[in-house]
Write an enzyme that holds these catalytic residues in place. Structure first.
Site, PDB file in Angstrom:
ATOM      1  N   ARG A  67      53.690  45.749  43.666  1.00 41.62           N
ATOM      2  CA  ARG A  67      52.313  45.313  43.351  1.00 41.62           C
ATOM      3  C   ARG A  67      52.285  43.854  42.854  1.00 41.62           C
ATOM      4  O   ARG A  67      53.085  43.440  42.032  1.00 41.62           O
ATOM      5  CB  ARG A  67      51.740  46.234  42.274  1.00 41.62           C
ATOM      6  CG  ARG A  67      50.299  45.915  41.878  1.00 41.62           C
ATOM      7  CD  ARG A  67      50.214  45.013  40.666  1.00 41.62           C
ATOM      8  NE  ARG A  67      48.818  44.719  40.302  1.00 41.62           N
ATOM      9  CZ  ARG A  67      48.460  43.792  39.432  1.00 41.62           C
ATOM     10  NH1 ARG A  67      49.374  43.076  38.822  1.00 41.62           N
ATOM     11  NH2 ARG A  67      47.193  43.574  39.171  1.00 41.62           N
ATOM     12  N   VAL A  68      51.373  43.087  43.394  1.00 43.08           N
ATOM     13  CA  VAL A  68      51.186  41.703  42.965  1.00 43.08           C
ATOM     14  C   VAL A  68      49.712  41.514  42.619  1.00 43.08           C
ATOM     15  O   VAL A  68      48.836  41.971  43.352  1.00 43.08           O
ATOM     16  CB  VAL A  68      51.581  40.711  44.091  1.00 43.08           C
ATOM     17  CG1 VAL A  68      51.344  39.272  43.640  1.00 43.08           C
ATOM     18  CG2 VAL A  68      53.035  40.897  44.499  1.00 43.08           C
ATOM     19  N   GLY A  69      49.438  40.857  41.493  1.00 42.34           N
ATOM     20  CA  GLY A  69      48.050  40.612  41.082  1.00 42.34           C
ATOM     21  C   GLY A  69      47.557  39.250  41.529  1.00 42.34           C
ATOM     22  O   GLY A  69      48.083  38.649  42.469  1.00 42.34           O
ATOM     23  N   ASP A  70      46.556  38.768  40.842  1.00 39.38           N
ATOM     24  CA  ASP A  70      45.914  37.498  41.218  1.00 39.38           C
ATOM     25  C   ASP A  70      46.695  36.269  40.769  1.00 39.38           C
ATOM     26  O   ASP A  70      46.534  35.185  41.329  1.00 39.38           O
ATOM     27  CB  ASP A  70      44.505  37.427  40.592  1.00 39.38           C
ATOM     28  CG  ASP A  70      44.569  37.527  39.069  1.00 39.38           C
ATOM     29  OD1 ASP A  70      45.278  38.421  38.557  1.00 39.38           O
ATOM     30  OD2 ASP A  70      43.926  36.708  38.396  1.00 39.38           O
ATOM     31  N   GLY A  79      43.729  42.100  37.974  1.00 42.43           N
ATOM     32  CA  GLY A  79      44.028  41.269  39.129  1.00 42.43           C
ATOM     33  C   GLY A  79      43.384  41.678  40.443  1.00 42.43           C
ATOM     34  O   GLY A  79      42.963  40.828  41.232  1.00 42.43           O
ATOM     35  N   THR A 106      48.620  38.017  30.354  1.00 39.68           N
ATOM     36  CA  THR A 106      48.963  36.862  31.184  1.00 39.68           C
ATOM     37  C   THR A 106      48.719  35.552  30.426  1.00 39.68           C
ATOM     38  O   THR A 106      47.840  35.484  29.581  1.00 39.68           O
ATOM     39  CB  THR A 106      48.075  36.929  32.440  1.00 39.68           C
ATOM     40  OG1 THR A 106      48.498  38.048  33.193  1.00 39.68           O
ATOM     41  CG2 THR A 106      48.146  35.688  33.287  1.00 39.68           C
ATOM     42  N   THR A 125      42.746  35.413  33.827  1.00 36.71           N
ATOM     43  CA  THR A 125      43.455  36.591  33.316  1.00 36.71           C
ATOM     44  C   THR A 125      42.523  37.788  33.378  1.00 36.71           C
ATOM     45  O   THR A 125      41.354  37.672  33.057  1.00 36.71           O
ATOM     46  CB  THR A 125      43.951  36.395  31.867  1.00 36.71           C
ATOM     47  OG1 THR A 125      44.482  37.655  31.416  1.00 36.71           O
ATOM     48  CG2 THR A 125      42.855  35.949  30.923  1.00 36.71           C
ATOM     49  N   GLY A 126      43.037  38.906  33.814  1.00 32.87           N
ATOM     50  CA  GLY A 126      42.190  40.095  33.903  1.00 32.87           C
ATOM     51  C   GLY A 126      42.744  41.061  34.917  1.00 32.87           C
ATOM     52  O   GLY A 126      43.904  40.942  35.345  1.00 32.87           O
TER      53      GLY A 126
END
Ligand code: ASP
Length: 310
Positions: A204-207, A230, A176, A227-228
């Site tokens: 799927r959606v991350g942070d 999520g 990211t 970043t990481g």
């Protein structure tokens, strides 16, 4: 003249020296330097932090080695679904987008959502429709094809597992991209953009597009881009937590970032890192993984670029 500063990241994770060629390292560094110089130029000319973070992230999105924009990873269906967000610390206005395909620069779309949609968060096909109305640049599928990402996807394509952006089994990295900045007027801004996780499915959606989790900016406290992994960053509401610890507990930026990344996230099992700038132009680049692609620059100083811990 007042301080101005910018910091960027190109993802965190297990970035191993023995798997990095000098040539590849130079390429990554070039991607970071080009992006930060672009953002810095805007700030040095008296431009706004929101313009600077947008320009820096756009440049990182155009650079194929990072997992955002052109270099976005493959989903389970062999497509690219991108997420991005941007926030203005002066107005507390924000724009975010998730699950979009073929948009060249998701961060630009996030900015347009902030300014032109009357909403904060748009997703999927309908968000693409809004992008078309706003004359956002689209690209064909081939534009987003990179050999390395394709190979990563082939390894896991027929499994149930999704993977963080990584190049090898022993190398795990989050690709990211993000930027935080303060301009000469004392305004803070943050932006983040990603392709998410290889082989992700079910929308799927991350942070990254979640304001408060992956991105946050508030002139009273700081601007943060994460970043990481999520899922952990969402549950820990990482970016807003850093701001809250400063606002309500009186922590310094350094204290708040270290507490969240090296203590709270570690206890939860969340790997990754963040970049942050406070209202006094202090900069933090903190991670609990082995490395994080990162660069920073303050008041036209030499650009600092790092990949590994030291
Ligand atoms: N945070 C991103 C996500 O979970 C991944 C990354 O940072 O590379 O989608």
């Amino acid at each position: 003249m007042k301080n101005f500063a910018i910091a960027i990241h190109g993802g965190a994770g297990t970035i191993l020296r023995n798997q990095m060629t000098a040539e590849k390292e130079a390429l990554y560094k070039k991607g970071l330097v080009d992006a930060i110089e672009l953002g810095n130029k805007i700030l040095a000319a008296g431009g706004s932090s929101i313009d600077a973070v947008e320009a820096a992230v756009e440049s990182l999105e155009n650079f194929p080695l990072f997992n955002a924009g052109r270099g976005a990873v493959f989903t389970n269906k062999g497509t690219h679904e991108m997420d991005a967000s941007i926030m203005d610390g002066y107005t507390l206005e924000a724009g975010a987008v998730s699950g979009i395909s073929n948009v060249q620069n998701p961060v630009k779309l996030a900015r347009l959502i902030k300014e032109k949609s009357g909403h904060v968060f748009l997703s999927g096909k309908e968000a693409e429709e809004f992008a078309r109305i706003q004359h956002v640049q689209f690209q064909p599928d081939e534009y987003f094809f990179t050999e390395e990402r394709y190979k990563q996807w082939q390894e896991v394509k027929n499994t149930d597992s999704y993977q963080l952006d990584h190049a090898d089994k022993s190398e795990k990295k989050f690709g990211t991209v993000g930027a935080v900045a303060i301009d000469i007027y004392g305004n803070l801004a943050a932006a983040t953009s990603t392709g998410g996780m290889t082989n992700k499915r079910f929308g799927r959606v991350g942070d990254t597009p979640m304001i408060g989790a992956g991105t946050y900016a508030n002139n009273k406290t700081c601007a943060v881009s994460c970043t990481g992994h999520g899922e952990f960053f969402i549950r820990a509401v990482v970016a807003y937590d850093v701001s809250c610890l400063m606002e309500y507990k009186g922590m310094t930026l350094n204290e708040a970032c270290l507490f969240v990344v090296k203590d709270k996230l570690v206890k939860l099992g969340g790997e990754g890192g963040l970049i942050a700038i406070d209202k006094d132009a202090n900069i933090e680049l903190v991670f609990n993984s082995e490395g994080m692609y990162r660069a920073w620059k303050k008041n036209n100083s030499e650009t600092e670029v790092r990949i590994y811990e030291a």
